[in-house]
Design a protein around this motif. Structure first.
Motif, PDB file in Angstrom:
ATOM      1  N   GLY A 348       3.432  -0.873  -5.516  1.00 58.55           N
ATOM      2  CA  GLY A 348       2.934  -2.101  -6.160  1.00 58.55           C
ATOM      3  C   GLY A 348       2.714  -1.963  -7.653  1.00 58.55           C
ATOM      4  N   VAL A 365       3.609  -8.209  -6.591  1.00 56.80           N
ATOM      5  CA  VAL A 365       3.434  -8.459  -5.152  1.00 56.80           C
ATOM      6  C   VAL A 365       4.457  -9.508  -4.697  1.00 56.80           C
ATOM      7  CG1 VAL A 365       0.946  -7.935  -5.053  1.00 56.80           C
ATOM      8  CG2 VAL A 365       1.696 -10.259  -5.631  1.00 56.80           C
ATOM      9  N   LYS A 369       8.509  -8.608  -5.725  1.00 59.99           N
ATOM     10  CA  LYS A 369       8.486  -7.152  -5.574  1.00 59.99           C
ATOM     11  C   LYS A 369       9.464  -6.655  -4.500  1.00 59.99           C
ATOM     12  CE  LYS A 369       5.194  -3.914  -3.552  1.00 59.99           C
ATOM     13  NZ  LYS A 369       3.843  -3.940  -2.965  1.00 59.99           N
ATOM     14  N   THR A 386      -1.486  -3.869  -2.289  1.00 63.36           N
ATOM     15  CA  THR A 386      -1.390  -3.716  -3.748  1.00 63.36           C
ATOM     16  C   THR A 386      -2.754  -3.945  -4.404  1.00 63.36           C
ATOM     17  OG1 THR A 386       0.928  -4.312  -3.725  1.00 63.36           O
ATOM     18  CG2 THR A 386      -0.204  -4.554  -5.838  1.00 63.36           C
TER      19      THR A 386
END
Ligand code: NAP
Length: 398
Positions: A348, A365, A369, A386
């Motif tokens: 993260g 996030v 991601k 995260t």
């Protein structure tokens, strides 16, 4: 008592992943006695992202998710900043200067489009455009279903199923939901008799989840007709999946497909949904500038590679929708991995480049991601994990 030094976190994106991150940060701050404030920015004037402008309005269970996330937004430690877009009027450097941590939750907004000849004709759209239309997204295009009796939806993900269900549903299906009123009226007046789902691979490869498939079959007076694989082939695929202990979603999908499809539609069916496996669009047919059908090629696997067989069928359609996934886009000033179309991260934490150094205090996030995949629960667990890293780092830097 809260720690003396207040910590300020920015979250860019007020969709489910951003808001779940905010919720987990507030919970973590409470557990660790951190005085936290969170600024949440979104390019739209309203929060909730795909929860409001992606989830089909007849999926009422998500209303509860929205209630939970609305409570997070209403927390007095959270400030929502609508109408602010990263790379335009929101600057990475300024965010970093003014905050102890910045979380990017900017999604994967680019829809994959069909590239077949004719795909730029009127009536051939990215499925997400129709999703925006019926959810009342501010950027939605106008959609007319006048004259549409047959529609084709390309893809076998949950977006394709949402589109097929909304198009095949009886009049009044969206009454009492948050669906845009103009779209409801247009759908209620529509006379769609056939929706064809084109799935380029087999039933074991379908990307949808089983509850969503079962919902499609629950529609009143709709027949779900199986094409492209025989009942015997379907049984053999299911037996193989059981023997090789394939993913539970795949085994459940195969069971549901076998149970809920028929070989021919009963005459009484108001709308027929044709589920065509091993079928890909090779041309969108156009008459007088508008879509009139799709030339579909049968596919097969040859040495493990999906190839066209040259066997062509014409499927008439006045509306063709591609629901073939989404990709992230590079944001000026932010690292980007063009291969996966995501922000490069480790646990993260944002990286300056794929495999590069950690950008201290920056995180990503959700779809920005890990790509446009997974259901809402996936976003929740990813954002929670995260947020735990953010809390760790805030404590470490205190
Ligand atoms: P998706 O799940 O990635 O499915 C994309 C589909 O398009 C796949 O069947 C893929 O087939 C097919 N495809 C890709 N390129 C193609 C091409 N060139 N020609 C023909 N077919 C092609 O994408 P999505 O439906 O947009 O969904 C995105 C994410 O949102 C998913 O994780 C989904 O579960 C989630 N979502 C969830 C819900 C819900 O929970 N109710 C609702 C909507 C969306 P191949 O497998 O052969 O590549």
């Amino acid at each position: 008592m809260r720690a003396a030094v207040p910590r300020r976190v920015a979250i860019v994106g007020a969709g489910p992943s951003g808001l779940y991150a905010a919720k987990a940060l507030l919970d973590g701050a409470d557990r660790h006695d951190i005085a936290i404030t969170i600024d949440i920015f979104d390019r739209l004037d309203v929060p909730f992202g795909l929860l409001r402008f992606g989830v089909a309005p007849d999926h009422l269970a998500y209303t509860r998710v929205e209630e939970t996330l609305a409570a997070t937004l209403a927390d007095d430690r959270v400030t929502f900043h609508p109408g602010r877009q990263l790379g335009h009027d929101l600057d990475r450097e300024a965010l970093r200067e003014n905050h102890d941590a910045v979380i990017y939750a900017v999604g994967a907004p680019l829809e994959t489009r069909l590239t077949a000849p004719g795909a730029d004709a009127r009536g051939c759209e990215a499925g997400g455009e129709i999703v925006k239309w019926y959810t009342g997204h501010p950027d939605a295009i106008d959609v007319s279903l006048a004259g549409v009796t047959e529609a084709v939806v390309v893809g076998a993900g949950n977006v394709a199923l949402d589109l097929a269900r909304i198009l095949a549903a009886p009049a009044g299906h969206l009454a009492g939901t948050k669906a845009a009123r103009l779209a409801q009226a247009e759908l209620d007046a529509a006379a769609i008799r056939r929706v064809t789902l084109l799935v380029r691979r087999g039933p074991q490869h379908a990307a949808f989840t089983t509850p969503e498939f079962r919902e499609l079959a629950k529609l009143d007076d709709v027949a779900l007709v199986l094409h492209g694989v025989s009942r015997a082939e379907l049984a053999a695929i299911a037996a193989d999946a059981a023997e090789t202990k394939a993913d539970r979603r795949i085994r459940n999908n195969l069971k549901a497909i076998a149970e809920l499809t028929v070989d021919a539609a009963p005459a009484a069916a108001r709308c027929v949904v044709d589920l065509r496996f091993f079928a890909r669009p090779v041309e969108v047919k156009v008459e007088a500038g508008a879509v009139s059908g799709v030339v579909v090629e049968r596919t097969e696997f040859c040495d493990g590679k999906l190839v066209g067989t040259g066997e062509l069928t014409d499927v008439p359609a006045q509306l063709v929708l591609a629901a073939i996934g989404y990709r992230g886009i590079a944001i000026p000033g932010l690292p980007f991995d063009p291969g996966s179309a995501t922000l490069p991260t480790v646990e993260g934490r944002l990286l300056a480049e794929p495999g590069g150094a950690v950008c201290v205090g920056e995180y990503a996030v959700g779809w920005s991601k890990y790509g446009a995949t997974g259901i809402i629960g996936t976003a929740k667990s990813d954002s929670t994990a995260t947020a735990a890293r953010v809390i760790e780092d805030l404590i470490g830097s205190a």
